[in-house]
Write a protein that holds these residues in place. Structure first.
Motif, mmCIF file in Angstrom:
data_model
loop_
_atom_site.group_PDB
_atom_site.id
_atom_site.type_symbol
_atom_site.label_atom_id
_atom_site.label_comp_id
_atom_site.label_asym_id
_atom_site.label_seq_id
_atom_site.Cartn_x
_atom_site.Cartn_y
_atom_site.Cartn_z
ATOM 1 N N TYR A 53 4.728 15.375 5.275
ATOM 2 C CA TYR A 53 5.428 14.298 4.558
ATOM 3 C C TYR A 53 6.905 14.242 4.919
ATOM 4 O O TYR A 53 7.520 13.186 4.827
ATOM 5 C CB TYR A 53 5.230 14.446 3.043
ATOM 6 C CG TYR A 53 3.867 13.928 2.618
ATOM 7 C CD1 TYR A 53 2.729 14.700 2.793
ATOM 8 C CD2 TYR A 53 3.717 12.642 2.117
ATOM 9 C CE1 TYR A 53 1.473 14.219 2.462
ATOM 10 C CE2 TYR A 53 2.460 12.151 1.778
ATOM 11 C CZ TYR A 53 1.352 12.940 1.957
ATOM 12 O OH TYR A 53 0.105 12.450 1.646
ATOM 13 N N GLY A 78 -1.500 6.011 -7.030
ATOM 14 C CA GLY A 78 -2.458 6.795 -6.233
ATOM 15 C C GLY A 78 -1.776 8.067 -5.756
ATOM 16 O O GLY A 78 -1.832 8.416 -4.578
ATOM 17 N N ASP A 99 -2.797 8.081 -10.982
ATOM 18 C CA ASP A 99 -3.949 8.172 -10.081
ATOM 19 C C ASP A 99 -5.203 7.916 -10.902
ATOM 20 O O ASP A 99 -5.235 8.163 -12.113
ATOM 21 C CB ASP A 99 -4.024 9.562 -9.439
ATOM 22 C CG ASP A 99 -4.923 9.575 -8.201
ATOM 23 O OD1 ASP A 99 -4.383 9.448 -7.078
ATOM 24 O OD2 ASP A 99 -6.150 9.690 -8.363
ATOM 25 N N ASP A 122 -6.071 3.196 -13.109
ATOM 26 C CA ASP A 122 -6.737 2.537 -11.990
ATOM 27 C C ASP A 122 -5.801 1.443 -11.473
ATOM 28 O O ASP A 122 -5.400 0.553 -12.248
ATOM 29 C CB ASP A 122 -8.063 1.935 -12.512
ATOM 30 C CG ASP A 122 -8.906 1.313 -11.414
ATOM 31 O OD1 ASP A 122 -8.364 0.949 -10.365
ATOM 32 O OD2 ASP A 122 -10.118 1.181 -11.648
ATOM 33 N N MET A 123 -5.475 1.486 -10.195
ATOM 34 C CA MET A 123 -4.513 0.492 -9.680
ATOM 35 C C MET A 123 -5.069 -0.932 -9.732
ATOM 36 O O MET A 123 -4.322 -1.895 -9.594
ATOM 37 C CB MET A 123 -4.031 0.854 -8.280
ATOM 38 C CG MET A 123 -5.036 0.719 -7.185
ATOM 39 S SD MET A 123 -4.277 0.972 -5.570
ATOM 40 C CE MET A 123 -4.743 2.662 -5.209
HETATM 41 C C1 LIG Z 1 -5.673 10.041 0.343
HETATM 42 S S1 LIG Z 1 -5.231 10.288 -1.345
HETATM 43 C C2 LIG Z 1 -3.460 10.161 -1.276
HETATM 44 C C3 LIG Z 1 -2.792 10.802 -2.450
HETATM 45 C C4 LIG Z 1 -1.274 10.831 -2.412
HETATM 46 N N1 LIG Z 1 -0.704 9.504 -2.396
HETATM 47 C C5 LIG Z 1 -0.802 11.618 -1.214
HETATM 48 O O1 LIG Z 1 -0.134 11.032 -0.344
HETATM 49 O O2 LIG Z 1 -1.089 12.826 -1.152
HETATM 50 C C6 LIG Z 1 -5.707 8.730 -2.085
HETATM 51 C C7 LIG Z 1 -5.530 8.728 -3.589
HETATM 52 O O3 LIG Z 1 -5.760 7.410 -4.076
HETATM 53 C C8 LIG Z 1 -6.382 7.528 -5.336
HETATM 54 N N2 LIG Z 1 -7.036 6.267 -5.663
HETATM 55 C C9 LIG Z 1 -8.084 5.677 -5.035
HETATM 56 N N3 LIG Z 1 -8.433 4.536 -5.650
HETATM 57 C C10 LIG Z 1 -7.594 4.393 -6.698
HETATM 58 C C11 LIG Z 1 -7.442 3.413 -7.722
HETATM 59 N N4 LIG Z 1 -8.262 2.355 -7.800
HETATM 60 N N5 LIG Z 1 -6.461 3.575 -8.629
HETATM 61 C C12 LIG Z 1 -5.633 4.645 -8.580
HETATM 62 N N6 LIG Z 1 -5.731 5.625 -7.649
HETATM 63 C C13 LIG Z 1 -6.695 5.500 -6.704
HETATM 64 C C14 LIG Z 1 -7.340 8.684 -5.156
HETATM 65 O O4 LIG Z 1 -7.805 9.219 -6.382
HETATM 66 C C15 LIG Z 1 -6.492 9.658 -4.326
HETATM 67 O O5 LIG Z 1 -5.786 10.566 -5.131
#
Ligand SMILES: C[S@@+](CC[C@H](N)C(=O)[O-])C[C@H]1O[C@@H](n2cnc3c(N)ncnc32)[C@H](O)[C@@H]1O
Length: 288
Positions: A53, A78, A99, A122-123
């Motif tokens: 990162y 998320g 998230d 939930d986004m």
């Molecule tokens: C690849 S991870 C990335 C996590 C973080 N942003 C990072 O960079 O480490 C994707 C994240 O998106 C979240 N996610 C997927 N769909 C979502 C939704 N509809 N609402 C909120 N979060 C969501 C997942 O639970 C997961 O934690």
């Protein structure tokens, strides 16, 4: 998809993620992402330990800053286990994050305690948490939305969380990612366990594909923790045209689009086959 369907039957003889989703068929919103991240949460940081990162944000943030981030209030949508917002705390941001997976949020909370306001949300129906100077949603979290309608809902929610002059930044996987990483097997052995990602996509996956990959964990010795049975990750590819149209529908003005590959050299224009990720920077449109 035919290949994926065959493999799915072999990989999920007892139903696996498919069983979970069948359970959700009557629900308004499919819960694929939540189910997948509840399963992967205990090992997520281990599996993604190589994600740098400092390098990524070191290149991305200046591109956002040149549009003028008005302050230091950040909403991370998320946020997962906090890997995306912890570098921002270190940069002096005041962070709110959410998230869909309560297990991912719990791990984030263990890392930062009450230094960050954390929510399970939930986004696709994002509450307004405040007025933020920067809203971001990174590491292909938006690709877990499985259609343009869901993308518009999420972007609209993000726009509603922007304060005056606030900026939005998010990335999406390109077609290249669905033709390679989502079509390959990746095995990581660390801390007494074997983590296996089995991509079920194909090297000729078309634009707009919904790509699947299964993820499972087997302990290699007594230090490896419990096994995690195979669970499906489903992501949708969004073309640049789809993202730009969704931004407009969500009341956002696109300021910049970049593409980059693993070495994070940001380039324009975005190239679906040469880049692994597309990055979008936007702000609220005047009329919204
Ligand atoms: C690849 S991870 C990335 C996590 C973080 N942003 C990072 O960079 O480490 C994707 C994240 O998106 C979240 N996610 C997927 N769909 C979502 C939704 N509809 N609402 C909120 N979060 C969501 C997942 O639970 C997961 O934690």
């Amino acid at each position: 998809m035919a290949v994926g369907a065959t493999l799915k039957t072999e990989l999920f003889p007892n139903g696996g993620g498919l069983k979970n989703v069948a359970r959700d068929e009557g629900e308004k919103r499919p819960r694929w992402a939540e189910i997948a991240y509840e399963a992967i949460a205990p090992v997520y940081d281990d599996f993604t330990a190589h994600h740098d990162y400092e390098l990524w944000f070191g290149r991305l943030l200046p591109k956002v800053e040149r549009h003028g981030i008005p302050g230091r209030r950040l909403l991370d949508v998320g946020c997962g286990t906090g890997k995306s917002f912890i570098p921002m705390l270190e940069r002096g941001y005041e962070v709110t994050a959410c998230d869909i997976s309560s297990s991912m949020v719990e791990i984030a909370r263990e890392k930062v305690g009450d230094r960050v306001e954390l929510h399970v949300a939930d986004m696709r129906e994002l509450p307004v948490f405040g007025e933020f100077d920067l809203v971001f949603c990174v590491d292909d979290a938006v690709n877990y939305l499985l259609g343009v309608e869901e993308l518009v809902q999420a972007l609209t929610g993000m726009r509603r969380n922007l304060g005056l002059g606030g900026l939005l930044m998010f990335d999406v996987n390109t077609l290249e990612a669905y033709q390679t990483f989502f079509a390959e097997e990746v095995v990581v052995e660390r801390d007494g366990r074997r983590m296996t990602w089995k991509g079920l996509s194909t090297p000729d996956a078309p634009p707009g594909t919904i790509a699947e990959a299964s993820f499972e964990v087997e302990p290699l010795d007594e230090t490896g923790g419990p096994p995690i049975p195979p669970e499906l990750h489903r992501e949708r590819h969004f073309s640049e045209a789809e993202v730009l149209a969704a931004l407009e529908q969500a009341g956002l003005e696109c300021l910049d689009v970049f593409g980059h590959h693993h070495e994070v050299i940001l380039q324009q224009p975005l190239d679906e086959l040469a880049h692994a990720k597309g990055v979008y920077i936007a702000r609220a449109a005047e009329a919204s």
